[in-house]
Design a protein around this motif. Sequence first.
Motif, PDB file in Angstrom:
ATOM      1  N   UNK A 259       5.780  -4.816  11.869  1.00  0.00           N
ATOM      2  CA  UNK A 259       6.695  -5.751  12.527  1.00  0.00           C
ATOM      3  C   UNK A 259       7.716  -6.251  11.512  1.00  0.00           C
ATOM      4  N   UNK A 260       8.916  -5.662  11.527  1.00  0.00           N
ATOM      5  CA  UNK A 260       9.954  -6.045  10.571  1.00  0.00           C
ATOM      6  C   UNK A 260      10.482  -7.445  10.833  1.00  0.00           C
ATOM      7  N   UNK A 261      10.320  -7.946  12.033  1.00  0.00           N
ATOM      8  CA  UNK A 261      10.815  -9.275  12.369  1.00  0.00           C
ATOM      9  C   UNK A 261       9.788 -10.371  12.085  1.00  0.00           C
ATOM     10  N   UNK A 262       8.625  -9.980  11.538  1.00  0.00           N
ATOM     11  CA  UNK A 262       7.587 -10.943  11.156  1.00  0.00           C
ATOM     12  C   UNK A 262       7.234 -11.871  12.314  1.00  0.00           C
ATOM     13  N   UNK A 263       7.141 -11.349  13.512  1.00  0.00           N
ATOM     14  CA  UNK A 263       6.859 -12.203  14.664  1.00  0.00           C
ATOM     15  C   UNK A 263       5.368 -12.527  14.736  1.00  0.00           C
ATOM     16  N   UNK A 264       5.076 -13.789  14.910  1.00  0.00           N
ATOM     17  CA  UNK A 264       3.705 -14.263  14.998  1.00  0.00           C
ATOM     18  C   UNK A 264       3.498 -14.741  16.437  1.00  0.00           C
ATOM     19  N   UNK A 265       2.818 -13.950  17.238  1.00  0.00           N
ATOM     20  CA  UNK A 265       2.716 -14.261  18.654  1.00  0.00           C
ATOM     21  C   UNK A 265       1.380 -14.953  18.901  1.00  0.00           C
ATOM     22  N   UNK A 266       1.414 -16.254  19.053  1.00  0.00           N
ATOM     23  CA  UNK A 266       0.184 -17.011  19.220  1.00  0.00           C
ATOM     24  C   UNK A 266      -0.505 -16.689  20.540  1.00  0.00           C
ATOM     25  N   UNK A 267       0.270 -16.269  21.510  1.00  0.00           N
ATOM     26  CA  UNK A 267      -0.320 -15.991  22.815  1.00  0.00           C
ATOM     27  C   UNK A 267      -1.213 -14.761  22.788  1.00  0.00           C
ATOM     28  N   UNK A 268      -0.809 -13.734  22.015  1.00  0.00           N
ATOM     29  CA  UNK A 268      -1.553 -12.469  22.051  1.00  0.00           C
ATOM     30  C   UNK A 268      -1.858 -11.890  20.681  1.00  0.00           C
ATOM     31  N   UNK A 269      -1.326 -12.463  19.598  1.00  0.00           N
ATOM     32  CA  UNK A 269      -1.471 -11.886  18.269  1.00  0.00           C
ATOM     33  C   UNK A 269      -2.891 -11.946  17.733  1.00  0.00           C
ATOM     34  N   UNK A 270      -3.114 -11.203  16.646  1.00  0.00           N
ATOM     35  CA  UNK A 270      -4.419 -11.196  15.990  1.00  0.00           C
ATOM     36  C   UNK A 270      -4.658 -12.536  15.313  1.00  0.00           C
ATOM     37  N   UNK A 271      -5.729 -13.196  15.677  1.00  0.00           N
ATOM     38  CA  UNK A 271      -6.009 -14.542  15.199  1.00  0.00           C
ATOM     39  C   UNK A 271      -6.361 -14.534  13.718  1.00  0.00           C
ATOM     40  N   UNK A 272      -5.789 -15.487  12.968  1.00  0.00           N
ATOM     41  CA  UNK A 272      -6.176 -15.669  11.577  1.00  0.00           C
ATOM     42  C   UNK A 272      -7.662 -16.031  11.528  1.00  0.00           C
ATOM     43  N   UNK A 273      -8.445 -15.417  10.624  1.00  0.00           N
ATOM     44  CA  UNK A 273      -9.896 -15.651  10.599  1.00  0.00           C
ATOM     45  C   UNK A 273     -10.297 -17.117  10.492  1.00  0.00           C
ATOM     46  N   UNK A 274      -9.462 -17.952   9.865  1.00  0.00           N
ATOM     47  CA  UNK A 274      -9.858 -19.355   9.697  1.00  0.00           C
ATOM     48  C   UNK A 274      -9.885 -20.111  11.025  1.00  0.00           C
ATOM     49  N   UNK A 275      -9.343 -19.501  12.092  1.00  0.00           N
ATOM     50  CA  UNK A 275      -9.331 -20.153  13.395  1.00  0.00           C
ATOM     51  C   UNK A 275     -10.324 -19.533  14.374  1.00  0.00           C
ATOM     52  N   UNK A 276     -11.037 -18.516  13.948  1.00  0.00           N
ATOM     53  CA  UNK A 276     -11.878 -17.770  14.886  1.00  0.00           C
ATOM     54  C   UNK A 276     -12.996 -18.631  15.474  1.00  0.00           C
ATOM     55  N   UNK A 277     -13.610 -19.478  14.663  1.00  0.00           N
ATOM     56  CA  UNK A 277     -14.713 -20.304  15.183  1.00  0.00           C
ATOM     57  C   UNK A 277     -14.216 -21.227  16.284  1.00  0.00           C
ATOM     58  N   UNK A 278     -13.108 -21.913  16.025  1.00  0.00           N
ATOM     59  CA  UNK A 278     -12.610 -22.887  16.992  1.00  0.00           C
ATOM     60  C   UNK A 278     -12.185 -22.232  18.295  1.00  0.00           C
ATOM     61  N   UNK A 279     -11.646 -21.004  18.214  1.00  0.00           N
ATOM     62  CA  UNK A 279     -11.119 -20.360  19.406  1.00  0.00           C
ATOM     63  C   UNK A 279     -12.127 -19.412  20.069  1.00  0.00           C
ATOM     64  N   UNK A 280     -13.343 -19.373  19.558  1.00  0.00           N
ATOM     65  CA  UNK A 280     -14.377 -18.571  20.221  1.00  0.00           C
ATOM     66  C   UNK A 280     -14.739 -19.218  21.550  1.00  0.00           C
ATOM     67  N   UNK A 281     -14.939 -18.396  22.569  1.00  0.00           N
ATOM     68  CA  UNK A 281     -15.233 -18.890  23.909  1.00  0.00           C
ATOM     69  C   UNK A 281     -16.407 -19.856  23.918  1.00  0.00           C
ATOM     70  N   UNK A 282     -17.461 -19.560  23.140  1.00  0.00           N
ATOM     71  CA  UNK A 282     -18.663 -20.391  23.159  1.00  0.00           C
ATOM     72  C   UNK A 282     -18.461 -21.746  22.478  1.00  0.00           C
ATOM     73  N   UNK A 283     -17.351 -21.886  21.725  1.00  0.00           N
ATOM     74  CA  UNK A 283     -17.123 -23.124  20.980  1.00  0.00           C
ATOM     75  C   UNK A 283     -15.983 -23.974  21.513  1.00  0.00           C
ATOM     76  N   UNK A 284     -14.965 -23.359  22.041  1.00  0.00           N
ATOM     77  CA  UNK A 284     -13.725 -24.071  22.333  1.00  0.00           C
ATOM     78  C   UNK A 284     -13.909 -25.181  23.365  1.00  0.00           C
ATOM     79  N   UNK A 285     -14.894 -25.029  24.241  1.00  0.00           N
ATOM     80  CA  UNK A 285     -15.113 -26.055  25.259  1.00  0.00           C
ATOM     81  C   UNK A 285     -15.670 -27.356  24.677  1.00  0.00           C
ATOM     82  N   UNK A 286     -16.048 -27.340  23.396  1.00  0.00           N
ATOM     83  CA  UNK A 286     -16.481 -28.574  22.749  1.00  0.00           C
ATOM     84  C   UNK A 286     -15.310 -29.521  22.492  1.00  0.00           C
ATOM     85  N   UNK A 287     -14.105 -28.968  22.559  1.00  0.00           N
ATOM     86  CA  UNK A 287     -12.919 -29.739  22.194  1.00  0.00           C
ATOM     87  C   UNK A 287     -12.402 -30.582  23.360  1.00  0.00           C
TER      88      UNK A 287
END
Length: 513
Positions: A259-287
């Motif tokens: 991606x030459x335009x360095x686009x970071x698509x939060x809707x569909x992009x590959x999640x940064x590992x530091x956010x994986x726990x929070x955005x896991x289906x089994x965890x996110x409903x705690x928020x």
Amino acid sequence: MYYFVNEYLYDKNSGIEHAEFKRLQLFKHLHVPAKLVTREYNPMLHRIMAKFGLGRDEVVNMFDFFQRAVELDTDQAKIQRAAINSHYEIDPDPTISKVYRGDLLNSRVLFIAGTYGQLNVVESFDRYQNLIRAEQWDWRGFKSCIKYYDADRKVIREEHLNPEGTVVIEAAYGRDGIAQSDMTYIRLVNYQGEDYYFYNIEELFDLFLSELDKQQTPGENTYIADRPLTTYKPVMNIPGTSRKFIYLPMVQTEAEANDKNRSYILATGKLNPIYEYAFAKKNIDKLSGIIVATKAQQADIADRVEKIIHADVPVIAIPAATVPGPKTTTIAKKDQIIFVGRLGNGKGIVRLVDMFQQIHNKLTSLKLLIYGYGDAEESARQEAKNLGIEDVVDFKDYQVDLKSAYAESKLFVTTTGTDVEPLAMTEAASFGLPMVAFDIPYGPREVIHDGWNGLLFRDGELKEMAEGIVALLKDPQRLGEYGANAKRTAEQFSDGEIGRLWQEKVIMDGVRK
């Protein structure tokens, strides 16, 4: 009580900490009780707090909590408190005093820099002159920690003491180093009549947060986890009914390799590992909610939560930046432009220098002031030297008070490719500085309106940015118009406006529930 949960406070902090400082002041004006929570042991914490204008009622640290030192008054411990044997000889020095038993060095007494003889560390040596132990003194005047060393001078064990000198925490270290994250065994001693054992500092932090939740209005508190890697999981796992939010301070997905335009698509992009726990289906409903800095972030993350995770969690947009309002100053402008921010790799500091070299070819008397610290500083300094412009690129290091720097500068410029709503950008706007940046996800476009209060360029357009800045600086009338409009922009990020958003979207929502 509102708790803003972080890992540490240092002499030099990132945008996360500065956003928390501003939020604390904002909540104070709103008459909403709030505290900043930190995890790491730091004997100079309360000195640092004073540096940033934070009172002891605004910060609660995990080690202070278990040491029962949260409300401790500040004292000054001098060398007399080090209990040195009166028969030993002291070689006095204002920085490091040495203590001898005969011809052998018995101990060294290190004093806190910038003080007159205030104890910092007392080191002890064996008969072979090996460092075996160090007593660490807290800024407030009590012996707070004793460290024990192996033959390679690595910390192998720690004892943390309360102000009365009783051990309250014991910790052992693994082979990886002496960072607090390397603790491999922790014992909380006689806490409420029992000993508790943990394998790492993260487990101790979990207990701390759950105990903190019991202190005031149990189960009715609000936690906002600000640092992704170390605070999301423990906050989300606090038992009970207190509300739990995570704040997303930066771009959360990875750009694709092609991606030459360095686009970071939060809707569909590959999640940064530091956010994986929070955005896991089994965890996110705690928020109770996810808080972001910009409306563009809000739209994309809400899309991800709904369509990919299939969860029902509110996504709330509240700018991290907040300023008292537009500033009035009579300080004369100097022939300089300014950058303020962390000098991290990936923040575009080297290419900022490259871009300024093109400006310097047209405006030879103009200077670039760079305020901040980070790993990229050395490379940027070398680049300025290589380009022969080191005398007009001034690295000013990290500064707490930047009022004069903003007031004296003509515009604010950043070439970062991965930053969400730089706090410095709105601070610059409040001083009437036009702003120049690349149009990157997810922040600059919500602060800079191209051709009205500043200039926006496609990411990587260094030549075009340089030409745009030169043209703007050569047009005093347009520069003045952009500056006046920048002050209007600052009104949108004023304490009053941001406070209203917090009231409507978080605080009053909690009251209704």
